[in-house]
Design an enzyme around this catalytic site. Sequence first.
Site, PDB file in Angstrom:
ATOM      1  CG  HIS A  17     -65.164 -62.955 -59.996  1.00 33.36           C
ATOM      2  ND1 HIS A  17     -64.146 -62.274 -59.372  1.00 33.36           N
ATOM      3  CD2 HIS A  17     -64.823 -63.013 -61.307  1.00 33.36           C
ATOM      4  CE1 HIS A  17     -63.221 -61.953 -60.265  1.00 33.36           C
ATOM      5  NE2 HIS A  17     -63.620 -62.378 -61.454  1.00 33.36           N
ATOM      6  CE  LYS A  41     -51.607 -61.781 -66.171  1.00 35.15           C
ATOM      7  NZ  LYS A  41     -53.074 -61.705 -66.302  1.00 35.15           N
ATOM      8  NE  ARG A  90     -65.790 -57.705 -67.335  1.00 40.46           N
ATOM      9  CZ  ARG A  90     -64.510 -57.726 -67.055  1.00 40.46           C
ATOM     10  NH1 ARG A  90     -64.092 -57.305 -65.885  1.00 40.46           N
ATOM     11  NH2 ARG A  90     -63.622 -58.153 -67.922  1.00 40.46           N
ATOM     12  CB  SER A 127     -59.671 -59.205 -60.055  1.00 43.80           C
ATOM     13  OG  SER A 127     -60.640 -60.169 -59.776  1.00 43.80           O
TER      14      SER A 127
END
Length: 159
Positions: A17, A41, A90, A127
């Site tokens: 990040h 969440k 990614r 993460s």
Amino acid sequence: MRRAVCPGSFDPITNGHLDIISRASRLYDEVYVAVMINKSKKGLFEVDERIDLIRQVTSEYGNVRVEAFHGLLVDFCKQRDIPAIVKGLRAVSDFDYELQMAQMNNGLSGVETLFVPTNPTYSFLSSSLVKEVATWGGDVSHLVPPVVLDALDARLRAG
């Protein structure tokens, strides 16, 4: 003034990040890091804790602002006159999802999305993966900034 936003949950912020944020900070006059609030969440870190960690690890850039957001990212952008979203990619699997989001965001508001290829060192990093490895006692010191590692260790020890 050229503005952009780097959105995400950042639970916690990783070196991947940070790589994208630092690169965006060299391209734009002002970069917002928008920390997503998702009430459905339960994160490892509260939103305020994430914001604090991000502010600490981006303080050297001088042109990065960190704020929470809830709702549509395009509304966040409209309220702050931000014409561009910067997203790190990614893998091809990221592109499929992010392209749909970029097209929707552009269709809703005209906000453009710029895709930045992730540094190959961080191409596998997320993460979620950091949290999982750290939970099982794995060494993630090379994946997160030191202040984040300390917070992660403290949180996991507290159980």
